[in-house]
Design an enzyme around this catalytic site. Structure first.
Site, PDB file in Angstrom:
ATOM      1  CG  ASN A 172      -1.621   1.292   1.473  1.00 21.61           C
ATOM      2  OD1 ASN A 172      -1.885   2.052   0.546  1.00 21.61           O
ATOM      3  ND2 ASN A 172      -1.955   1.553   2.730  1.00 21.61           N
ATOM      4  CB  CYS A 189      -2.217  -0.902   5.424  1.00 20.38           C
ATOM      5  SG  CYS A 189      -0.930   0.343   5.493  1.00 20.38           S
ATOM      6  CG  HIS A 190      -3.161   2.262  10.699  1.00 22.59           C
ATOM      7  ND1 HIS A 190      -3.381   3.104   9.621  1.00 22.59           N
ATOM      8  CD2 HIS A 190      -4.107   2.582  11.626  1.00 22.59           C
ATOM      9  CE1 HIS A 190      -4.401   3.891   9.901  1.00 22.59           C
ATOM     10  NE2 HIS A 190      -4.868   3.590  11.100  1.00 22.59           N
ATOM     11  CD  GLU A 219      -7.373   4.878  13.049  1.00 19.53           C
ATOM     12  OE1 GLU A 219      -7.891   3.734  13.125  1.00 19.53           O
ATOM     13  OE2 GLU A 219      -6.828   5.306  12.017  1.00 19.53           O
TER      14      GLU A 219
END
Length: 175
Positions: free
Chosen positions: A128, A136-137, A163
């Site tokens: 990516n 992608c994390h 997040e």
């Protein structure tokens, strides 16, 4: 292909933002990862030129909002990537994973209709070129552990925790 490179400070280090003439984000890489950035650009575009330029306000403001605790702005960032049809399918599915949640490579493979392709999904995830915006994390190992990340596991951990904590309204800084 002419591409434009802008640098932006962030809590996880300087970000390299690579955009095209239409303002779409083609790559986002972390500081000191220039070799990886050019390797991915070379794989996706073969022939390209990068010059200093400014990312669009949409890109910069979305990333600023993300780091301030509101990841919803990332949805508005236009992204254009090279890659195979399978890679683009995986990257599109990554953008559907809600902020603050994680899934395994196997779960992601199932979501794209390829339940036996968790290794291929992992390879696409690793290729990516647009970190953070194509999240992608948010993909982790089947046993719930953080696994490889082009920006390094400390950054992956920070992004996932950022997040989760902002989803709950908490604030913290990168250590």
């Amino acid at each position: 292909m002419q591409l434009w490179l802008d640098l932006m400070a962030s809590p996880v280090g300087e970000l390299s933002l690579v955009s095209d003439d239409q303002g779409a984000l083609r790559a986002l890489e972390f500081d000191s990862h220039d070799e990886r950035l050019h390797r991915l650009l070379g794989r996706h575009y073969r022939e390209y030129r990068v010059a200093k330029g400014r990312a669009t306000a949409v890109v910069r403001e979305a990333l600023e909002a993300y780091f301030a605790g509101d990841p919803s702005h990332l949805d508005a960032v236009p992204v254009a990537t090279g890659g195979t049809a399978f890679q683009r399918l995986v990257w599109q599915a990554l953008r559907q994973i809600p902020a603050g949640t994680t899934i395994s490579y196997g779960e992601l493979a199932t979501r794209i209709g390829r339940p036996g392709a968790s290794r291929a999904v992992g390879l696409a995830n690793g290729a990516n070129p647009v970190a953070i915006v194509v999240p992608c994390h948010r993909v982790i190992g089947a046993n719930g552990t953080l696994t490889g990340y082009g920006g390094g596991l400390p950054r992956k951990r920070w992004l996932v925790e950022h997040e989760r904590r902002h989803r709950q309204g908490d604030l913290f800084t990168f250590a």
